[in-house]
Write an enzyme that holds these catalytic residues in place. Structure first.
Site, PDB file in Angstrom:
ATOM      1  N   GLU A 143      -4.221   0.522  74.310  1.00  0.00           N
ATOM      2  CA  GLU A 143      -3.684   2.128  74.395  1.00  0.00           C
ATOM      3  C   GLU A 143      -4.305   2.798  73.293  1.00  0.00           C
ATOM      4  OE1 GLU A 143       0.179   2.106  74.870  1.00  0.00           O
ATOM      5  OE2 GLU A 143       0.262   1.869  76.927  1.00  0.00           O
ATOM      6  N   GLU A 299      -0.079  -2.906  82.368  1.00  0.00           N
ATOM      7  CA  GLU A 299       1.233  -3.099  82.294  1.00  0.00           C
ATOM      8  C   GLU A 299       2.042  -2.270  83.107  1.00  0.00           C
ATOM      9  OE1 GLU A 299       1.996  -1.538  78.183  1.00  0.00           O
ATOM     10  OE2 GLU A 299       0.516  -2.712  77.343  1.00  0.00           O
TER      11      GLU A 299
HETATM   12  C1  GAL Z   1       2.876   0.048  75.794  1.00  0.00           C
HETATM   13  C2  GAL Z   1       2.239  -0.972  74.831  1.00  0.00           C
HETATM   14  C3  GAL Z   1       2.977  -2.137  74.877  1.00  0.00           C
HETATM   15  C4  GAL Z   1       4.296  -1.996  74.866  1.00  0.00           C
HETATM   16  C5  GAL Z   1       4.815  -0.961  75.905  1.00  0.00           C
HETATM   17  C6  GAL Z   1       6.418  -0.870  75.806  1.00  0.00           C
HETATM   18  O1  GAL Z   1       2.675   1.313  75.531  1.00  0.00           O
HETATM   19  O2  GAL Z   1       0.843  -1.066  75.273  1.00  0.00           O
HETATM   20  O3  GAL Z   1       2.180  -2.899  73.861  1.00  0.00           O
HETATM   21  O4  GAL Z   1       4.455  -1.436  73.665  1.00  0.00           O
HETATM   22  O5  GAL Z   1       4.183   0.039  75.761  1.00  0.00           O
HETATM   23  O6  GAL Z   1       6.632  -0.199  74.916  1.00  0.00           O
END
Ligand code: GAL
Ligand code: ZN
Length: 661
Positions: A143, A299
Site C-alpha cells: 500500500e 486483501e
Molecule cells: C491494509 C494493509 C494490511 C492490513 C489491513 C487491515 O491496509 O495492507 O496490512 O493492515 O489494511 O488494516
C-alpha cells in the site's frame, strides 16, 4: 485458475499451528496464500545476516498442500537495526514525528540507505524464491502512499527533478508564476517545502512536488522490480493499492508491473449498506482501468475491521461471499482475503480475519468456503474472461491532485463527484470503464464522461476533441478546463481549451456551496442542483436545461453541441442523481448503449466475456430481498438450473448466468 486465498503471517504463529492451518485452508478451498510482506526482521535479523529457513519451511508446507504462494517484499517495515544504523531511512513528514520500527510506513522513498537495503533484501528473496515452483508472483512493498517528505534527500531529489523538467531557474519562475508575492527564486537551493500551510503556497510548486513524490514511489519500486525480474522466471509482479484513491499516479505506478491489485474493504455498517456497494463498484472499475485488464484483490474483506477505530459491525449473512463475487464480476482473477485468522498481538488485533482469536471456524469461514467452492467450480470459465464496456469515465491524477490542493467550493470533492457519475451509470445497468490517461480514450467507447477535468493540456484537449469529431459523445461537468498542466489558470473563458468542442462559454459562475438550487429540463421537470452553477452562453450548442433560480433564472445550465459526427454535452452544475440518470439514459438511447430503468437499488449487473461466451452477474448487494426481470430464462452457472425471467434474490444474493450469443 482463479486465485482464491488468504493473507497469512507464519511469523505470527507457532509452527505447530502452521500444519493445522494449511490443512484447514486446503479443505476450505484456498489455492494461494500471500506472505512475508512485513517479515523483514525475521528474514534479515541483523545487517547482512539472513534467515530464510522458516520461510522455506512455510512455503514447502503450502506446496505440499497444493497451495501456491505470493511473496510480499517487506519494505514497508524496515527493521530496528536498519533505522538505528541508517537514520536517513526515516522520512521527515510535516506535523508528524518520524515513525519508528514496530509501526510501519516509516521509510523515505528517496533515502539512499533505504534504496540500498531494499535492493539487498529483494535480491536475496528473488534469488531464493524466483524459481520456486510454488511461488507464482510477487507484491512490491505494501500500500504505497505518497509522502510529503521534507528530508534532505527529498529536497535534493526535487531540485534535480526540477532542473530536468525546466532546465533553467528563469523558466521555472515563469512556469510557476513565482513573481506573485515576490517569490522568484535566484538559487535552486532556495526551493523546498517549509512549515508554511499549503494554502499559502504556490499551487504550481505543490502540484510538482506531488508529481515528484509520486515518481519517487515508482523509482523506489523499480529497485524491487529490477531484482525480481533479474532472478525470477514465470512469476508476475503486482502491488496492492489502498482502498481510497490516492494522489499517486497509478498509471505510472503500475506501468512496470504485470497487473494491478487492490485491497477492498466494503463497509459493513448499516448507514453505508446502500451507498457503499456503488463506491466499491467504482473502485473495482478504477483498478481494472489502470491497465485496462483484469486485476487481483490482495486483501478482500474477511471480517470486521477495527483497532484504530471502533470495530465495524459484523457482516450480514451473505456479505462476505457477495462482495467477493463483486470483485470477480468486475474483473478480478484472484481474491485473497485479509486475513486467515485475527492477530493475537500487535496494533491490529481487532482487524478481524476469517477466523476469530479463539481459532474455532465459524460463520465467516463457512461463507468463504461457499465462495471458494463456487469460484473454484467456475474457475476455468471465468479466469481471463474480460469486462468490456461501451461507456467510460476519465479519472485524472493531475485534476484530482490540483482539486485537493484547491477544493474550489465548500462541499465539493472530485472523487465524490466521480462516485455520483459512476453510480448513475450503475443504476442504469450500464457498465463503465475508468480511464487513467487520455491515451486510453478509444473509439470503441460510445460515451465518455470527463468529470471536473480541471487540468487540461493540449494533448488531452486534442484527444477529447477528436473523440467527438469521430462520432463519440462526451459529457463534461463544472470546473473543466480551468488549469494548464503547470497549475496556472488558462487565460481563456471556460471550459478553456474545450470551449469550441462544447460550443459554450461560461460567462460567469456562482459557487453556491451547500446551497440548493434547481434546473429545469426541456419537458419542464425540475431537478435540484448544488455546489457550483455555471452561467452558460451558447456559441454553437443548444440548451437542454436552464437554471430555475436566482438572478440567472432562465440561463442555459446544460447544453448539447454537435461536432463532426459526435456530440458534446456540457452540464454546468452538479445536479441531483436523478438528473444524471435521466441524461445518461437519454444519451444511452441516442448512442445505442443498452440501459434499463427498472433496476432496484442495490442490484448490480456486470458481464465478463471471452469470445462469444458471456456471463452475466446479478448481485443483490443489499439487506433487502430484490427481484430483477431477465429478458428470457437463463441458465444459472451456480446451480445449473434455469433461472426464471422474474429472478428473485435474497439479501446479498448472487446469481451468475450464462448468456448465449
Ligand atoms: C491494509 C494493509 C494490511 C492490513 C489491513 C487491515 O491496509 O495492507 O496490512 O493492515 O489494511 O488494516
Ligand atoms: Zn525524504
Amino acid at each position: 485458475m482463479i486465485g482464491i486465498g488468504v493473507d497469512y503471517y507464519p511469523e505470527h504463529w507457532d509452527r505447530e499451528l502452521w500444519e493445522e492451518d494449511a490443512r484447514l485452508m486446503k479443505e476450505s478451498g484456498v489455492n494461494v496464500v500471500r506472505m512475508a510482506e512485513f517479515a523483514w526482521c525475521r528474514m534479515e535479523p541483523e545487517e547482512g545476516r539472513f534467515d530464510f529457513g522458516w520461510l522455506d519451511d512455510a512455503i514447502d508446507l503450502f506446496q505440499r498442500n497444493g497451495i501456491q504462494v505470493v511473496l510480499g517484499v517487506p519494505t514497508m517495515t524496515p527493521p530496528a537495526w536498519l533505522t538505528q544504523r541508517y537514520p536517513d531511512v526515516l522520512p521527515d513528514l510535516p506535523g508528524q514525528a518520524s515513525s519508528r520500527p514496530g509501526v510501519r510506513g516509516h521509510r523515505c522513498y528517496n533515502s539512499p540507505s533505504m534504496r540500498r537495503f531494499t535492493r539487498i533484501i529483494t535480491e536475496r528473496m528473488a534469488m531464493r524464491y524466483g524459481k520456486h515452483p510454488a511461488v507464482i508472483g510477487w507484491q512490491t512493498d505494501n500500500e504505497f502512499m505518497l509522502h510529503m517528505c521534507r528530508c534532505r534527500h527529498c529536497k535534493n531529489g526535487f531540485v534535480e527533478w526540477l532542473r530536468n523538467e525546466y532546465g533553467t531557474l528563469e523558466r521555472l519562475n515563469r512556469e510557476w508564476g513565482t513573481v506573485v508575492w515576490s517569490g522568484e527564486f535566484s538559487d535552486w537551493e532556495q526551493i523546498g517545502l517549509h512549515e508554511t500551510p499549503e494554502r499559502y503556497m504556490n499551487p504550481s510548486l505543490l502540484l510538482d512536488y506531488r508529481r515528484f513524490q509520486s515518481e519517487s514511489v515508482v523509482n523506489f519500486q523499480r529497485v524491487q522490480v529490477e531484482e525480481i525480474r533479474k532472478h525470477s522466471e514465470g512469476q508476475w509482479i503486482t502491488h496492492n493499492t489502498w482502498t481510497a484513491p490516492l494522489p499517486l499516479d497509478l498509471a505510472a505506478l503500475y506501468g512496470e508491473l504485470d497487473f494491478a491489485s487492490i485491497d477492498y474493504y466494503p463497509a459493513s455498517s448499516a448507514d453505508k449498506a446502500v451507498s457503499n456497494p456503488y463506491s466499491g463498484a467504482l473502485l473495482l472499475d478504477l483498478i481494472r482501468g489502470i491497465k485496462g485488464k483484469n486485476f487481483w484483490v490482495m486483501e478482500q474483506y474477511g471480517g470486521p475491521p477495527g483497532s484504530w477505530m471502533p470495530t465495524w459491525p459484523s457482516p450480514y449473512p451473505g456479505f462476505i461471499r457477495a462482495f467477493a463475487w463483486q470483485s470477480i464480476s468486475r474483473g478480478a482473477d484472484g481474491v485473497l482475503f485479509f486475513r486467515w485468522r485475527s492477530g493475537v498481538a500487535g496494533a491490529e488485533q481487532f482487524w478481524h480475519g476469517l477466523i476469530d482469536h479463539g481459532n474455532v471456524p465459524g460463520r465467516r469461514l463457512a461463507e468463504f468456503r461457499r465462495f471458494a467452492e463456487e469460484a473454484g467450480a467456475l474457475s476455468e470459465r471465468l479466469y481471463g474472461s474480460r469486462v468490456e464496456n461501451e461507456a467510460a469515465i476519465l479519472y485524472d491524477f493531475d485534476s484530482h491532485t490540483a482539486l485537493q490542493l484547491q477544493p474550489q467550493v465548500d462541499g465539493f470533492d472530485y472523487y465524490e463527484h466521480m462516485k455520483a457519475v459512476h453510480r448513475s451509470f450503475q443504476k442504469l445497468g450500464i457498465g463503465v470503464d475508468v480511464l487513467h490517461t487520455p491515451d486510453q480514450i478509444a473509439s470503441r467507447y460510445k460515451l465518455l464522461v470527463i468529470p471536473s477535468l480541471f487540468v487540461i493540456g493540449e494533448h488531452t484537449a486534442a484527444k477529447i476533441r477528436s473523440f467527438v469529431e469521430q462520432g463519440g459523445t462526451v459529457v463534461a461537468t463544472p470546473r473543466t478546463g480551468v488549469k494548464r498542466t503547470n497549475n496556472q489558470c488558462h487565460m481563456l473563458q471556460l471550459p478553456g481549451p474545450l470551449a469550441d468542442c462544447f460550443g459554450v462559454r461560461v460567462s460567469e459562475y456562482d459557487p453556491i456551496g451547500p446551497g440548493v438550487h434547481a434546473i429545469q429540463d426541456e419537458s419542464g421537470n425540475l431537478y435540484s442542483c448544488g455546489l457550483w452553477n455555471d452561467l452558460l452562453e451558447t456559441t454553437s450548442a443548444e440548451p437542454i436545461a436552464r437554471h430555475a433560480e436566482s438572478f440567472y433564472k432562465g440561463t442555459p445550465a446544460v447544453t448539447r453541441n454537435r461536432l463532426g459526427s459526435g456530440q458534446a454535452y456540457y452540464v454546468g452544475t452538479f445536479p441531483e442523481e436523478a438528473y444524471l440518470r435521466s441524461l445518461f439514459g437519454m444519451i444511452a438511447g441516442e448512442t445505442g448503449i443498452e440501459a434499463r430503468t427498472d433496476l432496484p437499488e442495490g442490484v448490480h449487473l456486470s458481464r465478463r466475456k471471452r469470445g462469444t461466451e458471456s456471463v452475466l452477474f446479478v448481485l443483490n448487494l443489499s439487506r433487502e430481498p430484490n427481484a430483477v426481470q431477465l429478458e428470457r430464462p437463463m441458465k444459472s452457472l451456480l446451480t445449473g438450473t434455469i433461472a426464471a425471467p422474474n429472478l428473485e434474490l435474497e439479501p446479498y444474493g448472487v446469481e451468475i448466468l450464462e448468456i448465449d450469443s
